[in-house]
Motif scaffolding. Structure first.
Motif, mmCIF file in Angstrom:
data_model
loop_
_atom_site.group_PDB
_atom_site.id
_atom_site.type_symbol
_atom_site.label_atom_id
_atom_site.label_comp_id
_atom_site.label_asym_id
_atom_site.label_seq_id
_atom_site.Cartn_x
_atom_site.Cartn_y
_atom_site.Cartn_z
ATOM 1 N N LEU A 268 -26.111 -14.262 -0.512
ATOM 2 C CA LEU A 268 -27.214 -14.608 0.392
ATOM 3 C C LEU A 268 -28.097 -15.695 -0.217
ATOM 4 C CD1 LEU A 268 -28.849 -14.202 2.961
ATOM 5 C CD2 LEU A 268 -30.008 -12.306 1.817
ATOM 6 N N ALA A 269 -28.408 -15.578 -1.503
ATOM 7 C CA ALA A 269 -29.241 -16.586 -2.165
ATOM 8 C C ALA A 269 -28.550 -17.956 -2.165
ATOM 9 C CB ALA A 269 -29.563 -16.154 -3.595
ATOM 10 N N LEU A 270 -27.253 -17.978 -2.383
ATOM 11 C CA LEU A 270 -26.522 -19.247 -2.348
ATOM 12 C C LEU A 270 -26.474 -19.817 -0.933
ATOM 13 C CD1 LEU A 270 -23.650 -18.428 -4.859
ATOM 14 C CD2 LEU A 270 -25.546 -20.047 -5.196
ATOM 15 N N ALA A 271 -26.355 -18.953 0.066
ATOM 16 C CA ALA A 271 -26.382 -19.419 1.458
ATOM 17 C C ALA A 271 -27.744 -20.027 1.789
ATOM 18 C CB ALA A 271 -26.061 -18.270 2.405
ATOM 19 N N ILE A 272 -28.816 -19.423 1.284
ATOM 20 C CA ILE A 272 -30.160 -19.973 1.495
ATOM 21 C C ILE A 272 -30.267 -21.338 0.833
ATOM 22 C CG2 ILE A 272 -32.615 -19.665 0.914
ATOM 23 C CD1 ILE A 272 -32.087 -16.587 1.260
ATOM 24 N N GLU A 273 -29.750 -21.456 -0.391
ATOM 25 C CA GLU A 273 -29.756 -22.753 -1.082
ATOM 26 C C GLU A 273 -28.986 -23.792 -0.280
ATOM 27 O OE1 GLU A 273 -31.017 -24.048 -4.076
ATOM 28 O OE2 GLU A 273 -32.247 -22.246 -4.184
ATOM 29 N N ALA A 274 -27.814 -23.413 0.221
ATOM 30 C CA ALA A 274 -26.964 -24.343 0.961
ATOM 31 C C ALA A 274 -27.606 -24.758 2.285
ATOM 32 C CB ALA A 274 -25.592 -23.722 1.211
ATOM 33 N N GLU B 99 -29.060 -20.412 10.585
ATOM 34 C CA GLU B 99 -28.493 -21.440 9.711
ATOM 35 C C GLU B 99 -28.082 -20.859 8.358
ATOM 36 O OE1 GLU B 99 -30.778 -25.414 11.354
ATOM 37 O OE2 GLU B 99 -31.890 -24.015 10.071
ATOM 38 N N VAL B 100 -28.868 -19.924 7.839
ATOM 39 C CA VAL B 100 -28.505 -19.257 6.585
ATOM 40 C C VAL B 100 -27.233 -18.443 6.800
ATOM 41 C CG1 VAL B 100 -29.195 -17.495 4.901
ATOM 42 C CG2 VAL B 100 -30.869 -19.196 5.693
ATOM 43 N N ASN B 101 -27.193 -17.698 7.891
ATOM 44 C CA ASN B 101 -26.008 -16.890 8.198
ATOM 45 C C ASN B 101 -24.749 -17.748 8.276
ATOM 46 O OD1 ASN B 101 -24.712 -14.389 8.972
ATOM 47 N ND2 ASN B 101 -24.579 -15.257 11.025
ATOM 48 N N GLU B 102 -24.866 -18.924 8.861
ATOM 49 C CA GLU B 102 -23.718 -19.817 9.003
ATOM 50 C C GLU B 102 -23.224 -20.372 7.664
ATOM 51 O OE1 GLU B 102 -25.302 -22.627 11.802
ATOM 52 O OE2 GLU B 102 -24.649 -21.427 13.526
ATOM 53 N N ARG B 103 -24.006 -20.235 6.614
ATOM 54 C CA ARG B 103 -23.617 -20.764 5.292
ATOM 55 C C ARG B 103 -23.031 -19.687 4.370
ATOM 56 N NH1 ARG B 103 -21.984 -25.083 5.133
ATOM 57 N NH2 ARG B 103 -22.359 -25.183 2.917
ATOM 58 N N ILE B 104 -23.060 -18.413 4.783
ATOM 59 C CA ILE B 104 -22.538 -17.357 3.904
ATOM 60 C C ILE B 104 -21.037 -17.521 3.668
ATOM 61 C CG2 ILE B 104 -22.126 -14.867 3.679
ATOM 62 C CD1 ILE B 104 -24.882 -14.439 4.966
ATOM 63 N N LYS B 105 -20.262 -17.676 4.723
ATOM 64 C CA LYS B 105 -18.810 -17.840 4.529
ATOM 65 C C LYS B 105 -18.473 -19.098 3.730
ATOM 66 C CE LYS B 105 -17.059 -15.226 8.461
ATOM 67 N NZ LYS B 105 -16.267 -15.309 9.699
ATOM 68 N N PRO B 106 -19.096 -20.227 4.015
ATOM 69 C CA PRO B 106 -18.749 -21.425 3.235
ATOM 70 C C PRO B 106 -19.032 -21.320 1.730
ATOM 71 C CG PRO B 106 -19.775 -22.089 5.284
ATOM 72 C CD PRO B 106 -19.918 -20.590 5.184
ATOM 73 N N VAL B 107 -20.067 -20.594 1.325
ATOM 74 C CA VAL B 107 -20.353 -20.515 -0.119
ATOM 75 C C VAL B 107 -19.486 -19.474 -0.822
ATOM 76 C CG1 VAL B 107 -22.720 -21.360 0.118
ATOM 77 C CG2 VAL B 107 -22.309 -18.890 0.040
ATOM 78 N N THR B 108 -18.772 -18.659 -0.057
ATOM 79 C CA THR B 108 -17.890 -17.663 -0.664
ATOM 80 C C THR B 108 -16.425 -17.923 -0.340
ATOM 81 O OG1 THR B 108 -18.096 -16.181 1.240
ATOM 82 C CG2 THR B 108 -19.645 -15.853 -0.584
ATOM 83 N N GLY B 109 -16.163 -18.952 0.447
ATOM 84 C CA GLY B 109 -14.803 -19.209 0.897
ATOM 85 C C GLY B 109 -13.972 -19.946 -0.123
ATOM 86 N N GLN B 110 -12.686 -19.843 0.050
ATOM 87 C CA GLN B 110 -11.760 -20.523 -0.850
ATOM 88 C C GLN B 110 -11.807 -22.026 -0.607
ATOM 89 O OE1 GLN B 110 -8.161 -18.465 0.123
ATOM 90 N NE2 GLN B 110 -8.597 -16.813 -1.288
ATOM 91 N N GLY B 111 -11.501 -22.776 -1.647
ATOM 92 C CA GLY B 111 -11.430 -24.222 -1.515
ATOM 93 C C GLY B 111 -12.528 -24.964 -2.247
ATOM 94 N N GLY B 112 -13.599 -24.289 -2.568
ATOM 95 C CA GLY B 112 -14.670 -24.942 -3.305
ATOM 96 C C GLY B 112 -14.537 -24.702 -4.801
ATOM 97 N N GLN B 113 -15.485 -25.262 -5.533
ATOM 98 C CA GLN B 113 -15.521 -25.048 -6.981
ATOM 99 C C GLN B 113 -15.839 -23.583 -7.253
ATOM 100 O OE1 GLN B 113 -18.124 -27.651 -9.260
ATOM 101 N NE2 GLN B 113 -18.512 -26.013 -10.718
ATOM 102 N N ARG C 81 -25.897 -22.780 -7.485
ATOM 103 C CA ARG C 81 -27.036 -23.626 -7.108
ATOM 104 C C ARG C 81 -26.853 -25.044 -7.628
ATOM 105 N NH1 ARG C 81 -31.501 -22.078 -10.564
ATOM 106 N NH2 ARG C 81 -30.252 -23.401 -11.925
ATOM 107 N N ASP C 82 -26.461 -25.157 -8.890
ATOM 108 C CA ASP C 82 -26.296 -26.481 -9.488
ATOM 109 C C ASP C 82 -25.168 -27.266 -8.811
ATOM 110 O OD1 ASP C 82 -28.378 -25.759 -11.150
ATOM 111 O OD2 ASP C 82 -27.095 -25.423 -12.913
ATOM 112 N N ALA C 83 -24.064 -26.585 -8.494
ATOM 113 C CA ALA C 83 -22.951 -27.255 -7.810
ATOM 114 C C ALA C 83 -23.364 -27.695 -6.408
ATOM 115 C CB ALA C 83 -21.734 -26.335 -7.750
ATOM 116 N N LEU C 84 -24.103 -26.853 -5.710
ATOM 117 C CA LEU C 84 -24.582 -27.222 -4.367
ATOM 118 C C LEU C 84 -25.509 -28.432 -4.444
ATOM 119 C CD1 LEU C 84 -25.261 -23.677 -2.867
ATOM 120 C CD2 LEU C 84 -23.523 -25.315 -2.076
ATOM 121 N N LYS C 85 -26.408 -28.438 -5.426
ATOM 122 C CA LYS C 85 -27.323 -29.575 -5.591
ATOM 123 C C LYS C 85 -26.569 -30.859 -5.906
ATOM 124 C CE LYS C 85 -31.565 -27.182 -6.802
ATOM 125 N NZ LYS C 85 -32.622 -26.978 -7.790
#
Length: 108
Positions: free
Chosen positions: A19-25, A34-48, A57-61
């Motif tokens: 949730l905290a990463l979704a808020i950051e994103a 908008e926060v809810n829509e970011r939960i799957k992307p920050v936990t989904g496969q394919g990213g760092q 947080r640092d990777a998102l920034k």
């Protein structure tokens, strides 16, 4: 009195970090939707792969997509928001739980 962590403490911790990463994103002025829509992307496969809030947080920034794998296991959310963590098979040995095997969680 010190006691062992609850069996769901790792999952609870992971949900807070996700949730905290979704808020950051989503950004400081994001709506709950908008926060809810970011939960799957920050936990989904394919990213760092990241395993902490600070790493994510640092990777998102830095403009990177992330895949948060937490204390309980990797987090992959299904169509209805469900997630199935990895399952640990334990044995009691001399009064202590000993991990014998880990079975990967599956949404299928």
């Amino acid at each position: 009195t010190r006691r062992e962590p609850d069996i769901f403490s790792a999952q609870s911790y992971d949900m807070v970090i996700a949730l905290a990463l979704a808020i950051e994103a989503a950004g400081a002025n994001a709506t709950p939707l908008e926060v809810n829509e970011r939960i799957k992307p920050v936990t989904g496969q394919g990213g760092q792969k990241v395993s902490s809030f600070a790493q994510g947080r640092d990777a998102l920034k830095a403009g990177q997509d992330i895949d948060y794998d937490g204390a309980s296991s990797g987090l992959q959310f299904g169509a209805k928001g469900e997630t199935v963590p990895d399952f640990g098979v334990f044995e009691i040995n001399q009064g202590k739980l000993v991990l014998k095997e880990t079975l990967p969680g599956s949404l299928a």
